[in-house]
Design an enzyme around this catalytic site. Structure first.
Site, PDB file in Angstrom:
ATOM      1  N   LYS A  52      -4.807   2.355  -3.165  1.00  0.00           N
ATOM      2  CA  LYS A  52      -3.995   1.854  -2.061  1.00  0.00           C
ATOM      3  C   LYS A  52      -4.845   1.572  -0.813  1.00  0.00           C
ATOM      4  O   LYS A  52      -4.518   0.701  -0.023  1.00  0.00           O
ATOM      5  CB  LYS A  52      -2.871   2.851  -1.736  1.00  0.00           C
ATOM      6  CG  LYS A  52      -1.839   2.979  -2.861  1.00  0.00           C
ATOM      7  CD  LYS A  52      -1.142   1.641  -3.129  1.00  0.00           C
ATOM      8  CE  LYS A  52      -0.007   1.749  -4.105  1.00  0.00           C
ATOM      9  NZ  LYS A  52       0.639   0.439  -4.345  1.00  0.00           N
TER      10      LYS A  52
ATOM     11  N   SER B 262       0.879  -1.159   0.000  1.00  0.00           N
ATOM     12  CA  SER B 262       0.000   0.000   0.000  1.00  0.00           C
ATOM     13  C   SER B 262       0.915   1.208   0.000  1.00  0.00           C
ATOM     14  O   SER B 262       1.908   1.225  -0.736  1.00  0.00           O
ATOM     15  CB  SER B 262      -0.946  -0.049   1.204  1.00  0.00           C
ATOM     16  OG  SER B 262      -1.789   1.074   1.215  1.00  0.00           O
TER      17      SER B 262
ATOM     18  N   TYR C 288      -4.744   7.912  -6.864  1.00  0.00           N
ATOM     19  CA  TYR C 288      -3.786   6.952  -6.286  1.00  0.00           C
ATOM     20  C   TYR C 288      -4.266   6.395  -4.943  1.00  0.00           C
ATOM     21  O   TYR C 288      -4.269   5.174  -4.736  1.00  0.00           O
ATOM     22  CB  TYR C 288      -2.448   7.662  -6.133  1.00  0.00           C
ATOM     23  CG  TYR C 288      -1.328   6.826  -5.555  1.00  0.00           C
ATOM     24  CD1 TYR C 288      -0.815   5.734  -6.253  1.00  0.00           C
ATOM     25  CD2 TYR C 288      -0.767   7.138  -4.312  1.00  0.00           C
ATOM     26  CE1 TYR C 288       0.235   4.981  -5.721  1.00  0.00           C
ATOM     27  CE2 TYR C 288       0.282   6.394  -3.785  1.00  0.00           C
ATOM     28  CZ  TYR C 288       0.776   5.318  -4.490  1.00  0.00           C
ATOM     29  OH  TYR C 288       1.809   4.576  -3.970  1.00  0.00           O
TER      30      TYR C 288
END
Ligand SMILES: NC(=O)C1=CN([C@@H]2O[C@H](COP(=O)(O)OP(=O)(O)OC[C@H]3O[C@@H](n4cnc5c(N)ncnc54)[C@H](OP(=O)(O)O)[C@@H]3O)[C@@H](O)[C@H]2O)C=CC1
Ligand SMILES: CCCCCCCCCCCCCCCC(=O)[C@@H](N)CO
Length: 333
Positions: A191, A173, A187
């Site tokens: 994650k 992550s 993004y």
């Protein structure tokens, strides 16, 4: 008197927890002779993880798209061999596209080097930019590579791991997967998704002695990071400078250590530690000490986080004022 009884009870409780701790602490995985598959193993953090495992006697399969970079990484890793039986295998595939292709790659790797003992899902990428500036296709791409690109290889190894009652799965992550920040609308979600997957999967596979680790690195000095910086908004850069840039070797060392031990959480540095404790939610606990530390520190870290959030808001406001003042294009750094 009452205080004395309460104190004694508390001490007895903690002692009891420690006695029970073998129940929640897994047996460490032995790396010598183990087969470790590293997706994204041709560059950055993935390559350093492969080197770290190789140094400890593992057999490595590197998975990435570009064959030339794979071969280059293979050569570099082989310099660190500790015996002449060790092998580095390279297989080129896009882990985010077609599940059957990924399944085939894992089959090939298992035929050559035996069942996978540890899978490191390190293939991934970052793109930053303001919500309205990021192409819609980028949202899809990051979800494909960072999320599905971790689902597919894991799905391909899990059955054998459960059957053998041996295995480690590591997910990459990011600190941006623990807190959503300016510029990371595409993004961060990819994650955050990793954490949900890892928690649910860990609950399923723990009785089979398979352990899941999620790593949350800060900015790390890699080719991927250099690429990301080319288009990073000033705000994102200034906010990210809160944490210092790590060397990929240091991040890799910590991840391998945590994965071997079967720790669910892997972080580096003091802000990494604070963020992980603050955002642990209902994630699995792998040692009594970890659990107790979370209980004791969470409130304090929430307070500290309020100061950070305030300073981030200030950065963003200042950038906005500067831009209006100088009429600079509302774009990037
Ligand atoms: N560097 C940083 O600051 C941080 C990075 N991370 C995460 O760590 C991971 C590694 O990052 P980093 O080392 O910087 O990245 P790099 O860009 O240096 O390396 C990425 C690796 O992944 C491979 N890869 C990318 N896309 C695919 C794909 N679709 N299929 C197969 N392989 C792929 C690349 O090879 P090829 O292009 O040839 O396929 C390369 O080997 C990423 O998930 C990243 O999000 C997390 C926090 C901080
Ligand atoms: C108690 C609270 C402590 C709070 C500390 C908060 C610090 C936030 C900084 C976050 C930096 C984001 C790094 C993203 C890295 C990444 O994934 C990309 N570089 C990938 O290339």
């Amino acid at each position: 008197m009452l205080l004395l009884i309460a104190g004694t009870c508390l001490v007895a409780f903690v002692l009891l927890l420690y006695m029970l701790s073998p129940l929640i602490s897994p047996k460490p995985l032995a790396l010598p002779g183990a087969h470790v598959v590293v997706t994204g193993g041709s560059s950055g953090i993935g390559k350093c993880i492969a080197i770290e495992c190789y140094k400890q006697g593992a057999f490595i399969t590197l998975v990435a798209r570009n064959e030339e970079r794979l071969l280059q990484a293979k050569k570099e890793i082989e310099k660190h061999s500790i015996n002449d039986k060790q092998v580095v295998l390279c297989i080129s595939v896009d882990v985010s596209q077609d599940y059957s292709q990924v399944e085939n790659v894992i089959k090939q790797a298992q035929e050559k080097l035996g069942p996978v003992d540890m899978l490191i899902n390190c293939a991934g990428m970052a793109v930053s930019g303001k919500f309205e500036d990021v192409e819609v296709s980028t949202f899809e791409k990051l979800m494909s590579i960072n999320y599905l690109g971790s689902v597919y290889p894991s799905r391909a190894v899990i059955t054998t791991m459960k059957e053998r009652r041996v295995g480690r799965i590591v997910f990459l992550s990011s600190q941006a997967g623990q807190v959503g920040l300016f510029g990371y609308t595409a993004y961060s979600p990819s994650k955050f998704a990793i954490k949900g997957l890892a928690e649910a999967l860990q609950m399923e596979v723990k009785p089979y002695n398979v352990y899941v680790t999620v790593a949350y690195p800060p900015d790390t000095d890699t080719p991927g990071f250099a690429e990301e910086n080319k288009t990073k908004p000033l705000e994102t850069r200034l906010i990210s400078e809160t944490t210092s840039i790590c060397a990929p070797e240091q991040v890799a060392k910590q991840i391998v250590k945590d994965a071997i031990q079967g720790n669910f959480n892997s972080s580096v540095g003091s802000d990494g530690y604070m963020l992980s404790s603050l955002t642990c939610g209902m994630s699995p606990v792998t040692s009594i000490t970890e659990g107790l530390q979370q209980v004791v520190t969470m409130g304090l870290f929430r307070m500290i986080s309020l100061f950070y959030l305030g300073s981030f808001d200030n950065i963003i406001r200042r950038c906005m004022i500067e831009r209006t003042k100088y009429g600079t294009a509302d774009k990037t750094a």
